[in-house]
Motif scaffolding. Structure first.
Motif, PDB file in Angstrom:
ATOM      1  N   UNK A  75      54.534  39.581 -28.793  1.00 33.44           N
ATOM      2  CA  UNK A  75      53.564  38.485 -28.812  1.00 33.44           C
ATOM      3  C   UNK A  75      53.740  37.623 -30.074  1.00 33.44           C
ATOM      4  N   UNK A  76      53.906  38.276 -31.204  1.00 35.30           N
ATOM      5  CA  UNK A  76      54.045  37.540 -32.460  1.00 35.30           C
ATOM      6  C   UNK A  76      55.276  36.630 -32.415  1.00 35.30           C
ATOM      7  N   UNK A  77      56.364  37.165 -31.873  1.00 38.60           N
ATOM      8  CA  UNK A  77      57.601  36.380 -31.775  1.00 38.60           C
ATOM      9  C   UNK A  77      57.400  35.205 -30.820  1.00 38.60           C
ATOM     10  N   UNK A  78      56.857  35.475 -29.636  1.00 41.52           N
ATOM     11  CA  UNK A  78      56.698  34.409 -28.643  1.00 41.52           C
ATOM     12  C   UNK A  78      55.789  33.303 -29.175  1.00 41.52           C
ATOM     13  N   UNK A  79      54.716  33.719 -29.870  1.00 42.83           N
ATOM     14  CA  UNK A  79      53.746  32.731 -30.351  1.00 42.83           C
ATOM     15  C   UNK A  79      54.241  31.969 -31.573  1.00 42.83           C
ATOM     16  N   UNK A  80      55.188  32.555 -32.301  1.00 41.86           N
ATOM     17  CA  UNK A  80      55.650  31.903 -33.531  1.00 41.86           C
ATOM     18  C   UNK A  80      56.619  30.764 -33.235  1.00 41.86           C
ATOM     19  N   UNK A  81      57.061  30.662 -31.987  1.00 41.38           N
ATOM     20  CA  UNK A  81      58.073  29.674 -31.632  1.00 41.38           C
ATOM     21  C   UNK A  81      57.509  28.657 -30.645  1.00 41.38           C
ATOM     22  N   UNK A  82      58.044  27.448 -30.793  1.00 40.85           N
ATOM     23  CA  UNK A  82      57.762  26.394 -29.842  1.00 40.85           C
ATOM     24  C   UNK A  82      59.015  26.312 -28.977  1.00 40.85           C
ATOM     25  N   UNK A  83      58.911  26.752 -27.734  1.00 43.54           N
ATOM     26  CA  UNK A  83      60.101  26.916 -26.890  1.00 43.54           C
ATOM     27  C   UNK A  83      60.469  25.585 -26.248  1.00 43.54           C
ATOM     28  N   UNK A  84      61.635  25.090 -26.592  1.00 38.75           N
ATOM     29  CA  UNK A  84      61.998  23.712 -26.244  1.00 38.75           C
ATOM     30  C   UNK A  84      62.992  23.596 -25.097  1.00 38.75           C
ATOM     31  N   UNK A  85      63.722  24.653 -24.805  1.00 34.61           N
ATOM     32  CA  UNK A  85      64.657  24.520 -23.688  1.00 34.61           C
ATOM     33  C   UNK A  85      65.608  25.687 -23.574  1.00 34.61           C
ATOM     34  N   UNK A  86      66.085  25.875 -22.370  1.00 36.37           N
ATOM     35  CA  UNK A  86      67.029  26.956 -22.059  1.00 36.37           C
ATOM     36  C   UNK A  86      68.229  26.357 -21.357  1.00 36.37           C
ATOM     37  N   UNK A  87      69.401  26.823 -21.752  1.00 39.30           N
ATOM     38  CA  UNK A  87      70.622  26.425 -21.073  1.00 39.30           C
ATOM     39  C   UNK A  87      71.396  27.682 -20.719  1.00 39.30           C
ATOM     40  N   UNK A  88      71.676  27.868 -19.446  1.00 38.56           N
ATOM     41  CA  UNK A  88      72.504  28.993 -19.008  1.00 38.56           C
ATOM     42  C   UNK A  88      73.960  28.552 -19.102  1.00 38.56           C
ATOM     43  N   UNK A  89      74.758  29.271 -19.875  1.00 37.96           N
ATOM     44  CA  UNK A  89      76.153  28.873 -20.088  1.00 37.96           C
ATOM     45  C   UNK A  89      77.087  29.544 -19.093  1.00 37.96           C
TER      46      UNK A  89
END
Ligand SMILES: [Zn+2]
Length: 139
Positions: A75-89
């Motif tokens: 939870x601490x990790x997920x909340x500490x970040x503003x998730x901006x995008x995912x790219x599957x390579x």
């Protein structure tokens, strides 16, 4: 506290699939059905970080990973970040008929004002019809 992604089921899915949350990752995160492929699980785990769906992240971790962490850390990790995008390579196996799979991805996020990217080659395994995140292939 950065604004978290909306839980609005009609909003674009955080995983960047161009589908709505409801059409994409939401059913998996709400455990209505299992992610059919390793990539689908990867995408739904990314979306779950964005939605801070800690129980889903926990439940889709392998038993080995659970020994190394706890829900509060997730939870601490997920909340500490503003998730901006995912790219599957890239993906290897991880299909509906497979029991193992590899997904290479880049996740873009902002943490403490810094734009960061996390590049990972993740390993997945399927047990009793459910995909689980195992670990990094490069560890
Ligand atoms: Zn999605």
């Amino acid at each position: 506290m950065p604004p978290q992604a909306s839980h609005n089921p009609h909003a674009p899915c955080p995983c960047g699939s161009t589908k709505t949350l409801q059409e994409c990752c939401l059913d998996f995160i709400q455990r209505k059905r299992n992610a059919p492929t390793a990539e689908a699980l990867m995408r739904s785990r990314y979306s779950a970080h964005s939605l801070v769906a800690v129980d889903y992240l926990w439940d889709t971790w392998s038993a080995e990973q659970r020994l190394r962490s706890n829900k509060n850390d997730i939870r601490a990790w997920a909340e500490s970040c503003d998730w901006l995008g995912l790219q599957i390579l890239a993906t290897q196996q991880g299909g509906e008929q497979d029991d193992t799979g590899i997904v290479e991805f880049v996740a873009i996020y902002r943490q403490q004002g810094q734009l960061r990217q996390h590049h990972e080659i993740s390993r997945f395994t399927k047990s009793l019809g459910k995909w689980f995140y195992v670990d990094h292939a490069d560890e």
